[in-house]
Design an enzyme around this catalytic site. Structure first.
Site, PDB file in Angstrom:
ATOM      1  N   GLU A 119     -13.828  -2.320  -2.286  1.00 30.69           N
ATOM      2  CA  GLU A 119     -14.130  -2.492  -0.855  1.00 30.69           C
ATOM      3  C   GLU A 119     -15.520  -1.975  -0.496  1.00 30.69           C
ATOM      4  O   GLU A 119     -15.887  -0.847  -0.838  1.00 30.69           O
ATOM      5  CB  GLU A 119     -13.074  -1.758  -0.013  1.00 30.69           C
ATOM      6  N   ASP A 133       0.829  -1.202   0.000  1.00 23.21           N
ATOM      7  CA  ASP A 133       0.000   0.000   0.000  1.00 23.21           C
ATOM      8  C   ASP A 133       0.862   1.251   0.000  1.00 23.21           C
ATOM      9  O   ASP A 133       1.857   1.334   0.728  1.00 23.21           O
ATOM     10  CB  ASP A 133      -0.876   0.041   1.262  1.00 23.21           C
ATOM     11  N   GLU A 178      -5.331   4.361  -3.437  1.00 23.21           N
ATOM     12  CA  GLU A 178      -6.762   4.565  -3.243  1.00 23.21           C
ATOM     13  C   GLU A 178      -7.226   5.802  -4.009  1.00 23.21           C
ATOM     14  O   GLU A 178      -6.637   6.875  -3.865  1.00 23.21           O
ATOM     15  CB  GLU A 178      -7.087   4.782  -1.754  1.00 23.21           C
TER      16      GLU A 178
END
Length: 264
Positions: free
Chosen positions: A181, A84, A114
């Site tokens: 998600e 990440d 993200e």
């Protein structure tokens, strides 16, 4: 698990073979996951929550993710490892390249970012410079203060259509995988069918190309709060290896996630 690559993961999607993934933060668990046949591992910024005891992922730094990536790589030398990129480490394409290089040098095969369309130029630049990218849509833990809490995304028609559009744009920009998600099952299925890259769900229903869970959730270690999409495999299996094998088996045969782990 030896020699897993993004092209093999893409072929698994095309063949309809479910992909199984889990977060990993150290050498010992990475070795366990690799020995059980996990398809890939994510060194998640969730380490802020489960390792450091933070309330959110926001305090996590690139250096901390790199440290844990090195540990995971030593435990599983042949694994496919994704790392990440933490909060505010990719605000510009140039910064993203500089910080992603640290994670790739630490042993990552791919980095995860993200966000939606604002990332298109960043993804293009990373991929041009040989950094494979996984995109992340739906609930974005780094945006928790903007979203106003941890809640299901894409329930309204307009939000769902927007998510589909962004997913296609991210793929077009060069993203080679997508984590989705906390979205309704129907949206998870729709996006997986429209994209040629693997779509890995967490709380996105059973019809995505694969599943990922936070390691501690899979073992039921966050008993004070377990999200709806989590199952405690350790309670059912009795020991760590059996729990990992059960998780892999149930994702592969389609029994996890069930309706009770999904959002309508």
């Amino acid at each position: 698990m030896a020699g897993m690559t993004i092209s093999k993961l893409t072929k698994m999607k095309a063949a309809g073979d479910k992909i199984v993934s889990v977060t990993a933060y150290d050498a010992s668990f990475a070795k366990l996951f690799a020995s059980c046949g996990m398809d890939f591992m994510l060194v998640g910024d969730s380490l802020g929550n489960v390792i450091q005891g933070q309330a959110t992922t926001l305090p996590v730094t690139v250096e901390q993710v790199a440290y844990h990536t090195e540990a995971v790589r030593r435990g599983a030398p042949d694994a496919f490892v994704m790392a990440d990129m933490p909060f505010m480490s990719y605000t510009t394409p140039e910064q993203a390249c500089h910080e992603a290089a640290k994670l790739m040098r630490a042993g990552a095969n791919m980095v995860k970012l993200e966000g939606g369309e604002w990332l298109l130029e960043t993804i293009r630049m990373l991929v041009e410079r040989s950094v494979p990218v996984c995109a992340h849509l739906g609930l974005l833990p780094q945006s928790i203060n903007v979203l106003g809490g941890y809640k299901v995304q894409g329930r309204e028609q307009s939000a769902a259509e927007n998510t589909v559009r962004q997913a296609l744009a991210l793929q077009q920009a060069g993203a080679q995988m997508l984590v989705l998600e906390c979205v309704p099952t129907e949206l998870g299925q729709l996006i997986s069918s429209k994209l040629s890259i693997p779509v890995i769900g967490i709380g996105a229903g059973p019809h995505t190309d694969g599943q990922i869970l936070v390691m501690h959730d899979m073992f039921g270690l966050n008993s004070d709060y377990l999200p709806k999409f989590v199952k405690n495999f350790l309670a059912e299996a009795g020991d760590l290896s059996s729990a990992v094998e059960l998780y892999i088996k149930q994702v592969k045969d389609g029994t996890f996630p069930g309706p009770e782990h999904s959002f309508e």
